[in-house]
Design a protein around this motif. Structure first.
Motif, PDB file in Angstrom:
ATOM      1  N   PRO A 125       1.062  -1.156   0.093  1.00 29.74           N
ATOM      2  CA  PRO A 125       0.046  -0.259  -0.114  1.00 29.74           C
ATOM      3  C   PRO A 125       1.067   1.191   0.018  1.00 29.74           C
ATOM      4  N   GLU A 126       1.893   1.326   0.736  1.00 28.01           N
ATOM      5  CA  GLU A 126       2.796   2.363   0.667  1.00 28.01           C
ATOM      6  C   GLU A 126       3.290   2.521  -0.445  1.00 28.01           C
ATOM      7  N   GLU A 127       3.972   1.616  -0.985  1.00 32.16           N
ATOM      8  CA  GLU A 127       4.696   1.724  -2.113  1.00 32.16           C
ATOM      9  C   GLU A 127       3.861   2.206  -3.470  1.00 32.16           C
ATOM     10  N   ALA A 128       2.458   1.532  -3.435  1.00 30.70           N
ATOM     11  CA  ALA A 128       1.523   2.153  -4.285  1.00 30.70           C
ATOM     12  C   ALA A 128       1.057   3.395  -4.448  1.00 30.70           C
ATOM     13  N   ALA A 129       1.063   3.927  -3.173  1.00 27.29           N
ATOM     14  CA  ALA A 129       0.798   5.422  -2.889  1.00 27.29           C
ATOM     15  C   ALA A 129       1.808   6.302  -3.338  1.00 27.29           C
ATOM     16  N   ARG A 130       2.917   5.840  -3.289  1.00 31.68           N
ATOM     17  CA  ARG A 130       4.219   6.730  -3.375  1.00 31.68           C
ATOM     18  C   ARG A 130       4.317   7.067  -4.869  1.00 31.68           C
TER      19      ARG A 130
END
Length: 275
Positions: free
Chosen positions: A128-133
């Motif tokens: 989730p964090e990678e996708a958001a960034r």
């Protein structure tokens, strides 16, 4: 100038460059596969171009290798050839080697890179964090090139992963039309080249489709924003990066694949840097 004449000039220029710089390339290749993985330092971003490769943290799907395929020689060689064949200014180390780097999607340095590349995305998993960034990076003007994944399973896996970043109902995936400006950003490219790894090419007696019938047709697919700016390029059923990494390993491989691979790669860099 005809397309044939232009292709011959590209080939001649690349042959001359490879002959003249083979010693430099060999010097950079010596040592173990990685040496030290190059990550950003305070001096990395100096206003010139840095090749930025993404290290994805997790692997799922199992339809390919890991982030490091073609690293570091592909990153080095494409940077060198881009500097030689265009006016693009390349960031370099004191040794003269291109100042290429490896970063994660969660690193703040991501936003210093107008161009990033991921390979073997048939195994990539985006949390989730990678996708958001990555979504934030692309919406702020960044450009992602995903290369070297083969067959329908790898495609479906990556399409699901990238949809976490750019949902398909808002950002459809399309095959780039032949009149897309990327195909004429510097060189005129008439087709998407199918480039196999040199190991597959040699082991198969000259084959180019690494998953045989399941990867017979190479694709250049893209995701654009609402204004038509290309955010993500996906070269499926082809390994463009190997044509850079292995340029000096076999003359026949060079003539068959590296010329087209460099023309395609340089076009992508110039398109990404100018749009």
């Amino acid at each position: 100038m005809s397309a044939t004449s232009r292709a011959r000039r590209i080939a001649a220029a690349l042959v001359l460059i490879v002959i003249c710089t083979a010693g430099i390339a060999a010097q950079f290749r010596r040592g173990n596969r990685f040496g030290t993985i190059r990550t950003p330092t305070a001096d990395t971003f100096d206003g010139a171009f840095n090749f930025c490769r993404i290290m994805f943290e997790s692997m799922r799907g199992g339809y390919g290798g890991d982030w490091s395929v073609d690293y570091p020689q592909a990153d080095v060689n494409l940077s060198i050839r881009a500097a030689e064949l265009t006016k693009l200014r390349i960031s370099t180390q004191p040794s003269g080697e291109p100042n290429h780097i490896v970063i994660s999607l969660t690193d703040d340095e991501l936003f210093q890179c107008p161009f990033i590349m991921m390979t073997e995305v048939g195994s990539a998993y985006l949390g989730p964090e990678e996708a958001a960034r990555l979504r934030e990076y692309l919406q702020k003007g960044g450009f992602l090139w995903a290369d070297d994944f083969w067959g329908s399973n790898a495609w479906e896996h990556w399409a699901d992963e990238v949809s976490k970043v750019l949902p398909r109902h808002e950002y459809p995936i399309v095959d780039l039309p032949r009149d897309h400006p990327l195909f004429r950003a510097h060189f005129v490219i008439a087709r998407v080249p199918q480039i196999p790894s040199i190991n597959f090419w040699m082991g198969s007696g000259g084959g180019t489709s690494e998953r045989y019938d399941d990867s017979a047709e190479p694709h250049a697919r893209g995701i654009s924003d609402r204004n038509g700016r290309l955010l993500v390029l996906m070269t499926h059923n082809t390994d463009v990066g190997d044509s850079w990494e292995r340029e000096a390993d076999d003359p026949n491989y060079f003539y068959n694949f590296s010329v087209d691979g460099y023309a395609f790669g340089i076009n992508v860099l110039l398109y990404a840097m100018s749009h």
